[in-house]
Structure formats: structure tokens, C-alpha cells
Design a protein around this motif. Structure first.
Motif, PDB file in Angstrom:
ATOM      1  N   LEU A   1       9.464  -9.528  -2.840  1.00  0.00           N
ATOM      2  CA  LEU A   1       8.341  -8.704  -3.288  1.00  0.00           C
ATOM      3  C   LEU A   1       7.543  -9.432  -4.364  1.00  0.00           C
ATOM      4  CD1 LEU A   1      10.168  -5.244  -3.452  1.00  0.00           C
ATOM      5  CD2 LEU A   1       8.841  -6.199  -1.558  1.00  0.00           C
ATOM      6  N   ASP A   2       8.227 -10.112  -5.254  1.00  0.00           N
ATOM      7  CA  ASP A   2       7.525 -10.863  -6.299  1.00  0.00           C
ATOM      8  C   ASP A   2       6.689 -11.991  -5.705  1.00  0.00           C
ATOM      9  OD1 ASP A   2       8.598  -9.257  -8.236  1.00  0.00           O
ATOM     10  OD2 ASP A   2      10.156 -10.673  -8.854  1.00  0.00           O
ATOM     11  N   ARG A   3       7.215 -12.652  -4.692  1.00  0.00           N
ATOM     12  CA  ARG A   3       6.484 -13.779  -4.094  1.00  0.00           C
ATOM     13  C   ARG A   3       5.130 -13.333  -3.545  1.00  0.00           C
ATOM     14  NH1 ARG A   3       8.379 -18.604  -0.040  1.00  0.00           N
ATOM     15  NH2 ARG A   3       6.330 -19.084   0.807  1.00  0.00           N
ATOM     16  N   TYR A   4       5.079 -12.121  -2.984  1.00  0.00           N
ATOM     17  CA  TYR A   4       3.838 -11.654  -2.364  1.00  0.00           C
ATOM     18  C   TYR A   4       3.094 -10.644  -3.236  1.00  0.00           C
ATOM     19  CZ  TYR A   4       5.325 -14.217   1.704  1.00  0.00           C
ATOM     20  OH  TYR A   4       5.700 -15.240   2.552  1.00  0.00           O
ATOM     21  N   GLY A   5       3.433 -10.587  -4.499  1.00  0.00           N
ATOM     22  CA  GLY A   5       2.714  -9.728  -5.423  1.00  0.00           C
ATOM     23  C   GLY A   5       2.798  -8.256  -5.075  1.00  0.00           C
ATOM     24  N   ILE A   6       3.951  -7.825  -4.616  1.00  0.00           N
ATOM     25  CA  ILE A   6       4.145  -6.428  -4.210  1.00  0.00           C
ATOM     26  C   ILE A   6       4.812  -5.687  -5.359  1.00  0.00           C
ATOM     27  CG2 ILE A   6       5.315  -4.891  -2.569  1.00  0.00           C
ATOM     28  CD1 ILE A   6       5.196  -7.334  -0.586  1.00  0.00           C
ATOM     29  N   ASP A   7       4.083  -4.740  -5.923  1.00  0.00           N
ATOM     30  CA  ASP A   7       4.585  -4.019  -7.094  1.00  0.00           C
ATOM     31  C   ASP A   7       4.540  -2.520  -6.815  1.00  0.00           C
ATOM     32  OD1 ASP A   7       5.472  -3.328  -9.590  1.00  0.00           O
ATOM     33  OD2 ASP A   7       3.513  -3.566 -10.566  1.00  0.00           O
ATOM     34  N   ARG A   8       5.505  -2.068  -6.009  1.00  0.00           N
ATOM     35  CA  ARG A   8       5.591  -0.644  -5.669  1.00  0.00           C
ATOM     36  C   ARG A   8       6.939  -0.111  -6.136  1.00  0.00           C
ATOM     37  NH1 ARG A   8       1.588   0.852  -6.221  1.00  0.00           N
ATOM     38  NH2 ARG A   8       1.991   2.804  -5.130  1.00  0.00           N
ATOM     39  N   PRO A   9       7.048   1.182  -6.384  1.00  0.00           N
ATOM     40  CA  PRO A   9       8.348   1.758  -6.788  1.00  0.00           C
ATOM     41  C   PRO A   9       9.419   1.503  -5.726  1.00  0.00           C
ATOM     42  CG  PRO A   9       6.570   3.333  -7.103  1.00  0.00           C
ATOM     43  CD  PRO A   9       5.977   2.196  -6.343  1.00  0.00           C
ATOM     44  N   LEU A  10      10.628   1.210  -6.184  1.00  0.00           N
ATOM     45  CA  LEU A  10      11.739   0.931  -5.276  1.00  0.00           C
ATOM     46  C   LEU A  10      12.753   2.076  -5.307  1.00  0.00           C
ATOM     47  CD1 LEU A  10      12.419  -2.850  -6.006  1.00  0.00           C
ATOM     48  CD2 LEU A  10      11.210  -1.860  -4.058  1.00  0.00           C
ATOM     49  N   PHE A  11      13.392   2.274  -4.176  1.00  0.00           N
ATOM     50  CA  PHE A  11      14.381   3.345  -4.016  1.00  0.00           C
ATOM     51  C   PHE A  11      15.542   2.750  -3.234  1.00  0.00           C
ATOM     52  CE2 PHE A  11      16.364   6.835  -1.800  1.00  0.00           C
ATOM     53  CZ  PHE A  11      16.271   7.933  -2.658  1.00  0.00           C
TER      54      PHE A  11
ATOM     55  N   SER B   1       0.791  -1.237   0.000  1.00  0.00           N
ATOM     56  CA  SER B   1       0.000   0.000   0.000  1.00  0.00           C
ATOM     57  C   SER B   1       0.820   1.283   0.000  1.00  0.00           C
ATOM     58  CB  SER B   1      -0.930   0.009   1.217  1.00  0.00           C
ATOM     59  OG  SER B   1      -0.177   0.091   2.422  1.00  0.00           O
ATOM     60  N   VAL B   2       2.124   1.205   0.325  1.00  0.00           N
ATOM     61  CA  VAL B   2       2.911   2.430   0.436  1.00  0.00           C
ATOM     62  C   VAL B   2       3.194   3.033  -0.939  1.00  0.00           C
ATOM     63  CG1 VAL B   2       3.994   1.836   2.633  1.00  0.00           C
ATOM     64  CG2 VAL B   2       5.058   1.083   0.492  1.00  0.00           C
ATOM     65  N   ASP B   3       3.607   4.296  -0.920  1.00  0.00           N
ATOM     66  CA  ASP B   3       3.966   4.975  -2.164  1.00  0.00           C
ATOM     67  C   ASP B   3       5.334   4.551  -2.681  1.00  0.00           C
ATOM     68  OD1 ASP B   3       1.655   6.914  -2.339  1.00  0.00           O
ATOM     69  OD2 ASP B   3       2.458   7.447  -0.363  1.00  0.00           O
ATOM     70  N   LEU B   4       6.205   4.137  -1.761  1.00  0.00           N
ATOM     71  CA  LEU B   4       7.588   3.863  -2.138  1.00  0.00           C
ATOM     72  C   LEU B   4       8.187   2.886  -1.133  1.00  0.00           C
ATOM     73  CD1 LEU B   4       9.926   4.910  -4.094  1.00  0.00           C
ATOM     74  CD2 LEU B   4      10.577   6.399  -2.186  1.00  0.00           C
ATOM     75  N   ILE B   5       9.050   1.982  -1.620  1.00  0.00           N
ATOM     76  CA  ILE B   5       9.796   1.075  -0.743  1.00  0.00           C
ATOM     77  C   ILE B   5      11.274   1.419  -0.862  1.00  0.00           C
ATOM     78  CG2 ILE B   5      10.441  -1.310  -0.256  1.00  0.00           C
ATOM     79  CD1 ILE B   5       7.755  -2.167  -1.446  1.00  0.00           C
ATOM     80  N   ALA B   6      11.879   1.832   0.239  1.00  0.00           N
ATOM     81  CA  ALA B   6      13.320   2.078   0.284  1.00  0.00           C
ATOM     82  C   ALA B   6      13.997   0.783   0.705  1.00  0.00           C
ATOM     83  CB  ALA B   6      13.642   3.194   1.269  1.00  0.00           C
ATOM     84  N   ALA B   7      14.839   0.232  -0.179  1.00  0.00           N
ATOM     85  CA  ALA B   7      15.450  -1.076   0.064  1.00  0.00           C
ATOM     86  C   ALA B   7      16.959  -0.961   0.065  1.00  0.00           C
ATOM     87  CB  ALA B   7      14.996  -2.073  -1.009  1.00  0.00           C
TER      88      ALA B   7
ATOM     89  N   LYS C   1       7.751  14.579   3.880  1.00  0.00           N
ATOM     90  CA  LYS C   1       7.147  15.886   4.174  1.00  0.00           C
ATOM     91  C   LYS C   1       6.059  16.225   3.171  1.00  0.00           C
ATOM     92  CE  LYS C   1      11.061  18.098   6.523  1.00  0.00           C
ATOM     93  NZ  LYS C   1      12.098  19.159   6.420  1.00  0.00           N
ATOM     94  N   GLY C   2       6.185  15.670   1.972  1.00  0.00           N
ATOM     95  CA  GLY C   2       5.169  15.895   0.943  1.00  0.00           C
ATOM     96  C   GLY C   2       3.950  15.000   1.103  1.00  0.00           C
ATOM     97  N   GLY C   3       3.950  14.166   2.138  1.00  0.00           N
ATOM     98  CA  GLY C   3       2.776  13.342   2.419  1.00  0.00           C
ATOM     99  C   GLY C   3       2.872  11.906   1.982  1.00  0.00           C
ATOM    100  N   GLN C   4       4.010  11.483   1.442  1.00  0.00           N
ATOM    101  CA  GLN C   4       4.116  10.102   0.992  1.00  0.00           C
ATOM    102  C   GLN C   4       4.284   9.137   2.167  1.00  0.00           C
ATOM    103  OE1 GLN C   4       6.878   9.236  -2.125  1.00  0.00           O
ATOM    104  NE2 GLN C   4       5.963  10.681  -3.568  1.00  0.00           N
ATOM    105  N   ARG C   5       3.829   7.915   1.958  1.00  0.00           N
ATOM    106  CA  ARG C   5       4.003   6.832   2.927  1.00  0.00           C
ATOM    107  C   ARG C   5       5.098   5.918   2.372  1.00  0.00           C
ATOM    108  NH1 ARG C   5      -0.184   3.717   2.702  1.00  0.00           N
ATOM    109  NH2 ARG C   5      -0.375   3.060   4.877  1.00  0.00           N
ATOM    110  N   ILE C   6       6.169   5.752   3.149  1.00  0.00           N
ATOM    111  CA  ILE C   6       7.354   5.044   2.684  1.00  0.00           C
ATOM    112  C   ILE C   6       7.673   3.890   3.626  1.00  0.00           C
ATOM    113  CG2 ILE C   6       9.848   5.247   2.270  1.00  0.00           C
ATOM    114  CD1 ILE C   6       9.357   8.148   1.458  1.00  0.00           C
ATOM    115  N   ALA C   7       8.023   2.747   3.054  1.00  0.00           N
ATOM    116  CA  ALA C   7       8.477   1.600   3.848  1.00  0.00           C
ATOM    117  C   ALA C   7       9.974   1.433   3.660  1.00  0.00           C
ATOM    118  CB  ALA C   7       7.762   0.328   3.406  1.00  0.00           C
ATOM    119  N   LEU C   8      10.680   1.240   4.759  1.00  0.00           N
ATOM    120  CA  LEU C   8      12.109   0.955   4.720  1.00  0.00           C
ATOM    121  C   LEU C   8      12.320  -0.519   5.029  1.00  0.00           C
ATOM    122  CD1 LEU C   8      15.127   1.813   4.667  1.00  0.00           C
ATOM    123  CD2 LEU C   8      14.927   2.232   7.133  1.00  0.00           C
TER     124      LEU C   8
END
Length: 291
Positions: free
Chosen positions: A50-60, A34-40, A79-86
Motif C-alpha cells: 500500500l505504501d509503494r502505491y500511495g494507498i492511504d485508506r483505513p485498514l481492517f 478509492s474505497v472506504d475501507l481495506i479488509a486485509a 449495508k450502510g453504503g460503504q465500498r470495501i476492498a478485500l
């Protein structure tokens, strides 16, 4: 979903499996989807999970070589309101992995930082080690060179907490040899290898016997390792002044008052004056009763 998770501008610290890809929580998968971006730490390494669980989010990419600049860019997005997962390559973010500058800056900027708990190699090894878990110290990775490693062990040998640290496969046997050199022969040691993976193993023994056990277990030359060392036994509590302090006090009492004898004995022996004063009174009283 908690109230804080419905607010934009959230940094999620998502724990990922340390080996077995099944070791991820339902909540972690939902957040990653659900996040806007995944920082990996390594986007290529994270892709199979991510492929195993069907996770298709932009990566950083955020790793040890770019995390200062990358953190600034991610803070702007938050700060711009995005939700990010690390996420890190394996386990809980920041535990011997990149992410500390990002979290400290996010906190300073008033951004919500929320953990999504899960696998952690040090906790997994400790919990299954058979050693005490009430008090422990995680020490990261052992020093790389033998001399530095032995000095490091010497600084830890008296620690009463269970010690936990990581070690690389090409240094593990030298590390165990140094443990046998520095620690008491009967100090218990556990080497956990390839946790949650197909060839997971635990090697347990006294410090003195561990090098030979490692030599026989040839599979312990490859893999990822967590080392757990039993804490030092507590020093016995002092039951009173030493025999030498008692001897000095008795000699001084032959020539001095109780107060003077206690004061002089404290200066000579380093024992607390109050303790010696009470003992001097008892000695005087015993002498009076016997006379």
C-alpha cells in the motif's frame, strides 16, 4: 469505471502480487485508493504494498481466526453504503485464503461482489509447468502427516486432470518422497518455488527421480511452493466383451436360445445384456453361414 462500481455498498475482491510488487493492475490500485475501507488478512504484511502505491485508506483485519465476527461487522458497513476492498497476503482472495464467509453473506444480503483479477500462484505455476492446462484440479494444501498425505495421493492417482496444490517449505521434501512412492514412476511432476520473486525456480522430472533432484537442489529447502502433477493417462476404451464373456456366451449358445444365452451370460459376466445379445446374433449368423 463500470456502472456497478459507481454504486455504493460494493465488496471488491482485489488480487495482490504473490511476490513481485509490480504485479498489480492499474484498476486494482485505483480501487484500493478509492474505497472506504481495506479488509486485509495481515495489515502489517500489506503495508509495504500500500505504501509503494500511495494507498492511504483505513485498514481492517480479517483473518482465519476472526473472520466470522469480522464478516458480520463488514456486512453492516456494506449495508450502510460503504465500498470495501478485500485483499489477502498474496494473490487472489479466497483461493486458500480467508474471505469465504464474507462473500457468501454479502451475496445473500444482495450486496454487489465484484472481482478485481490479478496474480494467483496456482495459475502462475500451472501455466508455466509444461503440463496440460485444459483440465486441472486445485487441491489446496497437502495433508500435514505422511500417512494422511499418502492416502490422499492414493485417492488422486487415477485422476486424469492435472493436479495442483500448495506445500510448506518444511514438508516439501517429505511430500515429494510420498509422490515418488504412490504415483507411477514416469508421472511428470513440477515443483515451482518462489514464483515472481528473485529466486523463482521450476524443478521438473518424473516422479521416481524427483526426490534425488530435490536433494541436489538445496535451495528448495526454503520458500513458498506450488506442486503440479501430471494427470493419469485415460484408460483405453473397451472394444467389446472380454474373452471370458465371449467364452461363456459361446458355451450357453450350444444349449440355449439367443435370448436366453445373452441373459444368462449377462448375469454371469456383468456385461450388458444388449451387447451380448447383438454378439450372440452375430455368432449364430456366422455359424449358419459356415454350416
Amino acid at each position: 469505471m463500470q456502472a456497478s462500481e459507481r454504486i455504493n455498498g460494493v465488496l471488491y475482491l482485489v488480487a495482490t502480487p504473490i511476490g513481485n510488487l509490480g504485479d498489480i493492475s492499474f484498476r486494482a490500485v485505483e480501487i484500493l485508493r478509492s474505497v472506504d475501507l481495506i479488509a486485509a488478512e495481515d495489515t502489517r504484511h500489506s503495508r509495504p504494498l500500500l505504501d509503494r502505491y500511495g494507498i492511504d485508506r483505513p485498514l481492517f483485519a480479517l483473518h482465519e481466526h476472526n473472520e466470522q465476527q469480522a464478516s458480520d461487522r463488514l456486512i453492516d458497513r456494506l449495508k450502510g453504503g460503504q465500498r470495501i476492498a478485500l485483499i489477502s497476503d498474496a494473490g487472489t482472495p479466497l483461493i486458500n485464503d480467508p474471505g469465504f464467509p464474507l462473500v457468501t453473506r454479502a451475496r445473500a444480503a444482495g450486496i454487489i461482489v465484484t472481482p478485481v483479477p490479478g496474480a494467483c500462484a496456482l495459475v502462475a505455476a500451472l501455466s508455466a509447468s509444461g503440463l496440460a492446462t485444459a483440465r486441472f484440479a486445485f487441491e489446496g494444501f497437502a495433508p500435514r502427516t505422511g500417512a494422511a498425505r499418502r492416502r490422499w495421493f492414493e485417492s488422486l492417482v487415477a485422476d486424469e486432470r492435472t493436479l495442483v496444490f500448495y506445500e510448506a517449505s518444511h514438508r516439501i521434501r517429505d511430500c515429494i518422497a510420498d509422490i515418488a512412492t504412490v504415483f507411477p514412476v514416469d508421472r511428470r511432476v513440477v515443483v515451482a518455488r518462489e514464483l515472481t520473486k528473485l529466486h523463482e525456480s521450476f524443478l521438473c522430472g518424473a516422479a521416481a527421480e524427483m526426490p534425488a533432484l530435490m536433494e541436489r537442489a538445496t535451495e528448495n529447502r526454503r520458500g513458498e511452493f506450488v506442486v503440479v502433477i501430471e494427470g493419469a493417462k485415460p484408460e483405453p476404451a473397451e472394444t467389446g466383451p472380454s474373452p471370458e464373456a465371449l467364452r461363456v456366451l459361446k458355451l450357453l449358445l450350444e444349449e440355449c436360445s439367443v435370448k436366453s444365452a445373452a441373459g444368462l451370460a449377462a448375469r454371469i459376466t456383468g456385461v450388458r445384456r444388449e451387447d451380448l445379445y447383438r454378439l450372440a446374433l452375430e455368432l449364430k449368423r456366422a455359424g449358419s453361414d459356415g454350416g
